[in-house]
Design an enzyme around this catalytic site. Sequence first.
Site, PDB file in Angstrom:
ATOM      1  N   HIS A  48       7.534   4.399  17.068  1.00 35.39           N
ATOM      2  CA  HIS A  48       7.940   3.366  18.011  1.00 35.39           C
ATOM      3  C   HIS A  48       9.459   3.329  18.152  1.00 35.39           C
ATOM      4  O   HIS A  48      10.191   3.859  17.319  1.00 35.39           O
ATOM      5  CB  HIS A  48       7.407   1.985  17.582  1.00 35.39           C
ATOM      6  CG  HIS A  48       7.857   1.565  16.216  1.00 35.39           C
ATOM      7  ND1 HIS A  48       7.193   1.956  15.062  1.00 35.39           N
ATOM      8  CD2 HIS A  48       8.882   0.793  15.809  1.00 35.39           C
ATOM      9  CE1 HIS A  48       7.797   1.434  14.006  1.00 35.39           C
ATOM     10  NE2 HIS A  48       8.832   0.739  14.433  1.00 35.39           N
ATOM     11  N   CYS A  83      19.255  -4.512  12.724  1.00 34.41           N
ATOM     12  CA  CYS A  83      18.295  -3.518  13.206  1.00 34.41           C
ATOM     13  C   CYS A  83      17.065  -4.254  13.720  1.00 34.41           C
ATOM     14  O   CYS A  83      16.829  -5.409  13.371  1.00 34.41           O
ATOM     15  CB  CYS A  83      17.928  -2.512  12.123  1.00 34.41           C
ATOM     16  SG  CYS A  83      17.373  -3.233  10.576  1.00 34.41           S
ATOM     17  N   GLU A 103      20.526 -12.869  14.976  1.00 32.58           N
ATOM     18  CA  GLU A 103      20.560 -12.815  13.512  1.00 32.58           C
ATOM     19  C   GLU A 103      21.880 -13.302  12.925  1.00 32.58           C
ATOM     20  O   GLU A 103      21.896 -13.967  11.890  1.00 32.58           O
ATOM     21  CB  GLU A 103      20.299 -11.386  13.024  1.00 32.58           C
ATOM     22  CG  GLU A 103      18.876 -10.924  13.267  1.00 32.58           C
ATOM     23  CD  GLU A 103      18.579  -9.580  12.610  1.00 32.58           C
ATOM     24  OE1 GLU A 103      19.413  -9.085  11.822  1.00 32.58           O
ATOM     25  OE2 GLU A 103      17.498  -9.026  12.889  1.00 32.58           O
ATOM     26  N   GLU A 132      10.021   5.692  13.230  1.00 31.61           N
ATOM     27  CA  GLU A 132      10.861   5.168  14.293  1.00 31.61           C
ATOM     28  C   GLU A 132      11.662   6.242  15.019  1.00 31.61           C
ATOM     29  O   GLU A 132      12.117   7.212  14.423  1.00 31.61           O
ATOM     30  CB  GLU A 132      11.827   4.115  13.733  1.00 31.61           C
ATOM     31  CG  GLU A 132      11.079   2.874  13.268  1.00 31.61           C
ATOM     32  CD  GLU A 132      11.962   1.726  12.889  1.00 31.61           C
ATOM     33  OE1 GLU A 132      11.501   0.582  13.008  1.00 31.61           O
ATOM     34  OE2 GLU A 132      13.107   1.953  12.456  1.00 31.61           O
TER      35      GLU A 132
END
Length: 197
Positions: A48, A83, A103, A132
């Site tokens: 992904h 991330c 974040e 990933e």
Amino acid sequence: MPTTPATAAHSSSTGTADAIMLELVDENGTTIGTAEKLAAHQAPGQLHRAFSVFLFDEQGRLLLQRRALGKYHSPGVWSNTCCGHPYPGEAPFAAAARRTYEELGVSPSLLAAAGTVRYNHPDPVSGLVEQEFNHLFVGMVQERLRPDQEEVGETAFVTSGELAERHAAAPFSAWFMTVLDAARPAIRELTGPSAGW
């Protein structure tokens, strides 16, 4: 934070949390479908789209974050600045800027693409797998951090030498060294040779 068509489509107007969907990709990074976030990370993992951000201060120090203890994946370990995963249809650059703000409460003063890296990293603690195709970004941060405590347990700015010491002494995310090494050419261009990256 401004909304884009992709982020607006994934905002819940009822205040309830919807399932988080990720973009599945082939080995070239071409979108081939979607999957629910947790399902995509269960062994053996589904490839992904993801992103990793490396932000530096004006002294060339890297901003690290220790992931909050409540996170389902790799809690309590140190990792790069930020991330995550773009929403389906969201540009990786937009997702990187969005999640950095969500974040850490800051918008990068500079953010530039630094290539991509593909990896397969099992997390030995949780059993989850990071399959990933990761878009890398480097940039600068000049604002005061305002971390979301549900996402971020701690932050630190470190030199290259301090990172090596910290990495030897404390747990880091399984993907950290892979994404750092892939981003190093862009990091050196940003920080200059004297920073030692």
